[in-house]
Enzyme design. Sequence first.
Site, PDB file in Angstrom:
ATOM      1  N   GLU A   6      38.811  30.283  48.470  1.00 26.53           N
ATOM      2  CA  GLU A   6      39.112  30.687  47.089  1.00 26.53           C
ATOM      3  C   GLU A   6      38.331  31.895  46.597  1.00 26.53           C
ATOM      4  OE1 GLU A   6      40.559  26.274  45.551  1.00 26.53           O
ATOM      5  OE2 GLU A   6      38.589  27.038  44.916  1.00 26.53           O
ATOM      6  N   GLU A  18      46.463  24.703  48.922  1.00 21.09           N
ATOM      7  CA  GLU A  18      46.038  23.414  48.365  1.00 21.09           C
ATOM      8  C   GLU A  18      47.051  22.937  47.327  1.00 21.09           C
ATOM      9  OE1 GLU A  18      42.064  23.358  46.796  1.00 21.09           O
ATOM     10  OE2 GLU A  18      41.217  24.408  48.527  1.00 21.09           O
TER      11      GLU A  18
END
Length: 783
Positions: free
Chosen positions: A514, A589
């Site tokens: 991320e 995700e």
Amino acid sequence: MAKSAEVGMDRRSVLGAAGVLSVSAGLVAVSPGSGSTGAAASSKPRPDDEWWEPRSVPVEEGWLAKRFSEGDDGERLSDPEAHFSGDGWVRARVPGTVLATLTERRLVPDPYFGLNNLKIPDAGEVGIGEYTYWFRARLDVPRKAGSAGAGRIFLDLRGVNYTADVYVNGLKINNQPLASMFLRHRLDITNVVRPGRKNVLAVLVTPPDPPGDPRSGTGEFEPAGSSCQGGDELIGRSVVNQVSAGWDFWQPVRDRNTGIWDKVSLRLTGPLVFESDPHITTTITWQGQTASQATVAVTATVRNTSSIALPAQLRTRLGSRVVEGDTVLVGPGQPATLTASVTIPDPRLWWPHDYGTPHLYRATIDLVSDDETSQGYRASIGIREVSSAVDPVTQGREFTVNRTRIFIRGGAWVAADALLRLSAQNYDDQVRLHQQANLNLIRVWGGSISERPEFYQACDKYGVLVWQEFWITADCNTGSDNPADPQLFLDSARDTVRMLRNHPSLCLWVGGNEGPPPGDLDNDLATLIQTEDGTRPYVSFSTDPAAGLGTSGQFSDGPYGILYPLQFFDGTWTVHQTSAGNPLPFTPETGSVGTPVAETIREIMTKADAEDFPQITVGTWPPNQAWYYHLWIPFFNGDGSTKDQLVLYKQPATLEEFCEQAQAAQYLQYKAMYEGRNAAMWTWYTGGIIWRSAPGWTGLRGQLYDWYLEQTGGYWGVRKAGEPLHPQLNLSNLDIAVVNNTRQTSEPAKLTITVVGGGGGRRGGQHHTKTVGAAPPPPPLVF
């Protein structure tokens, strides 16, 4: 039937395991003057895993451990002639961690049960001295080791966390402390050991410093991650698995996984040695879509450890083919690069399991001098061509194997076990569960470890692709000075690439989770990957919009709660869109609920806590402490955005009813998650990854099977949506489609459509049979 707490076993023997014997726990009595008196828990390799390097001796048995005390002397503790008292020492699990040993010896309560983890001291609260430990073992050095000319004896440590000092036979071996959780260490102990006689090894291991504080301002009970990820983020200073300080799905591991957590072995060689793992690459010659020939090339850097020049060459065996590379004269103490190549006509290719057979060739690479083998290397290799780029149609990440697009159905993986009690059998079991769920990719998350060769061997065997991230998270690294030692990080990354690059399942390197690696690390990693691998792409981070993995300027992972199944078909499951207005084409995700069966709940908490199952609303959150500490998430989402999907059936009166209804809701949730992607395959989507597929501990969220490998309803929903020829109903427009999840056109078939009422009975007259012609590979065939 009670479940075994042994890692890797499923109490229903879903994977065909015959069972295990439990290891008795407790203190080990050590007689004065003796060495170790017990064997550490270990698993013997199975016949198809006997891939030990030639002249490699595993150091698996007889390990002891004790906490460091002022005045401890490594020279004396490792002196084979000195008196040794076993007072304060316990039998140790190696490979393993301090906490794994303490748990196995029952010196601390099982951290996976109930609220026990709260009773165990945390390194971030009481200091790293609590988990600074000695590990001691006897080394069995063969009598003839090192006797042939200038033969060498090396001590190989495949994983130590975090810093270590090593002593053998009364001498300290390393000048500087060994450091990094992910850097292999090879120590030349030729002139220290006594072949055929008693030898003693002592290793002092210290936790990462600072270890980070998982509380980060929260209350003492508040589960880690409720208001932070990685605690106070100081865990990111070290090259370590940041998740050990706690996350929103993972309670803190109190010792931060300190210990000799991976294999230890003695490597016996001749005077010529491999500097690192040989690099094996495959190149395919194509005639249309057919592989007519493949070239397997080997490159190895070797060193001459002797005082005279020696001829060196590579002898490579691939199946029945044996090829010898050119001979190079290597000067004393000097390195040299050797090469060899093997040509294979009409090769059998390695494929992801849903697109073909993951064929493997066994390769033997011997480093030879004057027809004598000085060192060997063994590997199972796959001949395949892999690439990954942004798909111009969907703007999502596209993966290609052997010139065939692979629609990704992936699962995010943190670790096989939070305490790092790892084994080849458990890896095999868990990867096989992914393959049998029709998942074709595992994403190894950047907050955890670089996975071990045994994990990759299972993925190679079962045809499951792997996306491997380095040890970076946006939570603990972005905008900070973490890691404190960038060069140590790069050295660890280089060693990891060399260890894993020969596995055909590995398809993508990713800088971190991320967020990109800070400072110059991102560019340095990209250069390193090109230099040390050169066969796979590198992406800066898991949600990199430039790589077709996210939306610019926004956090684009998730969502992580339950949704209406319809939302996965109409695209409203995410608020993030492409420039064309479609939902994100590839998300690393997408998470949801993960409640296991009732029997598992009863195994991981007290009877009272288990039977006090959550009967809550938004206004009565949270549930009782045991469910809360195991991070359970509900079957509703927010204040009315998704109504409770569990009580749609009825209000459960018992734990068994609660868990049974949870399985039904999870089946529908996860099936829709992938059927929605099936419906827009290659038009909206290039694939997607579930957060998470594997549990790693006794958590109660985001998992397709539990700690005991018992599958949830979500597992069977994912498996159904990914079956080779899958009929499905589009909940958005009520179209019926047949999805061919292979690369071959299917045979004609008959499709039976039955409408079933809410009570489970067939509705009269609503039963139809339709002939389905040969269905091509994706996109779906819609009626």
